[in-house]
Design an enzyme around this catalytic site. Structure first.
Site, PDB file in Angstrom:
ATOM      1  N   HIS A  70      11.851  36.425  37.897  1.00 58.37           N
ATOM      2  CA  HIS A  70      12.075  37.866  37.840  1.00 58.37           C
ATOM      3  C   HIS A  70      11.759  38.418  36.454  1.00 58.37           C
ATOM      4  O   HIS A  70      12.586  38.362  35.552  1.00 58.37           O
ATOM      5  CB  HIS A  70      13.526  38.179  38.229  1.00 58.37           C
ATOM      6  CG  HIS A  70      13.791  37.922  39.663  1.00 58.37           C
ATOM      7  ND1 HIS A  70      13.595  38.883  40.626  1.00 58.37           N
ATOM      8  CD2 HIS A  70      14.185  36.796  40.311  1.00 58.37           C
ATOM      9  CE1 HIS A  70      13.875  38.363  41.813  1.00 58.37           C
ATOM     10  NE2 HIS A  70      14.228  37.104  41.647  1.00 58.37           N
TER      11      HIS A  70
ATOM     12  N   CYS B 150       9.146  36.838  43.405  1.00 58.43           N
ATOM     13  CA  CYS B 150      10.127  36.064  44.172  1.00 58.43           C
ATOM     14  C   CYS B 150       9.814  36.138  45.670  1.00 58.43           C
ATOM     15  O   CYS B 150       8.862  35.544  46.128  1.00 58.43           O
ATOM     16  CB  CYS B 150      11.546  36.521  43.821  1.00 58.43           C
ATOM     17  SG  CYS B 150      12.838  35.375  44.374  1.00 58.43           S
TER      18      CYS B 150
ATOM     19  N   GLU C  82      11.491  41.476  35.630  1.00 60.24           N
ATOM     20  CA  GLU C  82      12.119  42.780  35.431  1.00 60.24           C
ATOM     21  C   GLU C  82      13.505  42.714  34.795  1.00 60.24           C
ATOM     22  O   GLU C  82      14.024  43.731  34.335  1.00 60.24           O
ATOM     23  CB  GLU C  82      12.192  43.550  36.767  1.00 60.24           C
ATOM     24  CG  GLU C  82      13.219  43.041  37.757  1.00 60.24           C
ATOM     25  CD  GLU C  82      12.809  41.867  38.631  1.00 60.24           C
ATOM     26  OE1 GLU C  82      13.509  41.612  39.623  1.00 60.24           O
ATOM     27  OE2 GLU C  82      11.787  41.206  38.331  1.00 60.24           O
TER      28      GLU C  82
END
Length: 179
Positions: free
Chosen positions: A151, A63, A153
């Site tokens: 993202h 990002c 994660e």
């Protein structure tokens, strides 16, 4: 959260300041630039050490980190015409790329951004896109620099852990660490 996910994949991880001295990263096998709520072009953008980008290890920008590396290398980041918050289908344009190994052609990933890379630095290659973000994943293989606008994660990104796992492979990390 990123460090937690990498640790779950069996790799020791340290969290460092973006202003860390390059010497503090001695022995690192890879660097991940994290996301954040700022704009890289804002007057109050977080400070960082530009020399970290020159360390000879693979780097992954997530990002904001993707946008920071792109601008540092001569790319352009602007506010997106469409701000993406939530799920978006990531479509692979280079499914054979090592960062995208074993991902389906299209998979849901979590987006949370208002800005996006509009113009790529020289040598960058687009390896995935979404409907509203044509530059959702990039690679500069000659320098082992990779950027993703989404993202991996977060648990909402169905194959996010696979992308982190692939980056660990690119870094050549041994998966022997556990608490």
């Amino acid at each position: 959260m990123i460090a937690n996910r990498v640790r779950r994949l069996g790799v020791f991880t340290e969290i460092c300041s973006p202003t860390a001295d390059v010497d503090e990263l001695a022995g690192a096998k890879g660097v991940i630039y994290s996301g954040g709520p700022s704009s890289v072009y804002a007057d109050d953008a977080p400070e960082y050490n530009p020399a970290i980008l020159d360390i000879n290890v693979p780097k992954l920008g997530i990002c904001y980190g993707h946008q920071l590396m792109a601008t540092q290398l001569g790319g352009v980041v602007r506010p997106g015409k469409v701000k993406e918050y939530g799920m978006a289908d990531l479509n692979l344009t280079k499914p054979q790329h090592p960062l995208l190994k074993d991902l389906p052609f299209s998979s849901p990933m979590w987006m949370s951004h208002g800005d996006m890379v509009e113009k790529l630095p020289e040598g960058y290659e687009i390896i995935a896109s979404t409907k509203d973000c044509p530059i959702a994943a990039v690679a500069l293989d000659s320098r082992k620099i990779y950027g993703i606008q989404f993202h991996p994660e977060v648990t909402h990104s169905k194959f996010g852990m696979k992308i982190l796992d692939n980056f660990i492979d690119i870094c050549g990390c041994e998966r022997s660490w556990n608490m």
